[in-house]
Design a protein around this motif. Structure first.
Motif, PDB file in Angstrom:
ATOM      1  N   SER A  77       0.854  -1.178   0.000  1.00  0.00           N
ATOM      2  CA  SER A  77       0.000   0.000   0.000  1.00  0.00           C
ATOM      3  C   SER A  77       0.894   1.232   0.000  1.00  0.00           C
ATOM      4  O   SER A  77       2.026   1.209   0.453  1.00  0.00           O
ATOM      5  CB  SER A  77      -0.904   0.007   1.230  1.00  0.00           C
ATOM      6  N   GLN A  79       0.645   3.876   1.774  1.00  0.00           N
ATOM      7  CA  GLN A  79       0.435   4.656   2.993  1.00  0.00           C
ATOM      8  C   GLN A  79       1.785   5.091   3.554  1.00  0.00           C
ATOM      9  O   GLN A  79       2.761   4.373   3.497  1.00  0.00           O
ATOM     10  CB  GLN A  79      -0.301   3.807   4.035  1.00  0.00           C
ATOM     11  N   THR A  80       1.799   6.256   4.121  1.00  0.00           N
ATOM     12  CA  THR A  80       3.040   6.738   4.738  1.00  0.00           C
ATOM     13  C   THR A  80       3.187   6.126   6.133  1.00  0.00           C
ATOM     14  O   THR A  80       2.221   5.693   6.754  1.00  0.00           O
ATOM     15  CB  THR A  80       3.018   8.279   4.865  1.00  0.00           C
ATOM     16  N   GLU A  82       3.390   6.989   9.367  1.00  0.00           N
ATOM     17  CA  GLU A  82       3.153   8.121  10.267  1.00  0.00           C
ATOM     18  C   GLU A  82       3.546   7.793  11.705  1.00  0.00           C
ATOM     19  O   GLU A  82       3.902   8.694  12.468  1.00  0.00           O
ATOM     20  CB  GLU A  82       1.690   8.528  10.222  1.00  0.00           C
TER      21      GLU A  82
END
Length: 87
Positions: A77, A79-80, A82
């Motif tokens: 994915s 997605q960072t 975080e």
């Protein structure tokens, strides 16, 4: 078998292959055409059927390459990270 008899036999087989191909709505390939010819008591190899079909320009609709979607790669994915987790 004389030469003229051989040519007549060749044209009979060619016309039978063309007829079977068009009756199948241009779907049958060499395997199915061979089965149909066997029912008509004609023995022809698949390679000969292939050569005749190629010479006559007959191409089965199932042998034409069709578009198939492919995935872009891995399942990662985008997605960072975080939470600054270690993966």
């Amino acid at each position: 078998m004389s030469l003229s008899n051989w040519k007549r036999n060749k044209t009979d087989i060619t016309s039978a292959i063309i007829e079977i191909f068009h009756k199948s709505r241009q779907n049958y390939g060499t395997r199915k055409i061979k089965q149909e010819l066997q029912q008509l008591r004609k023995t022809v190899s698949r390679r000969r059927i292939c050569r005749i079909m190629k010479a006559q320009g007959l191409v089965s609709s199932y042998t034409v390459a069709q578009f198939k979607p492919h995935s872009n790669g891995s399942n990662e994915s985008e997605q960072t990270n975080e939470l600054n987790r270690d993966f």
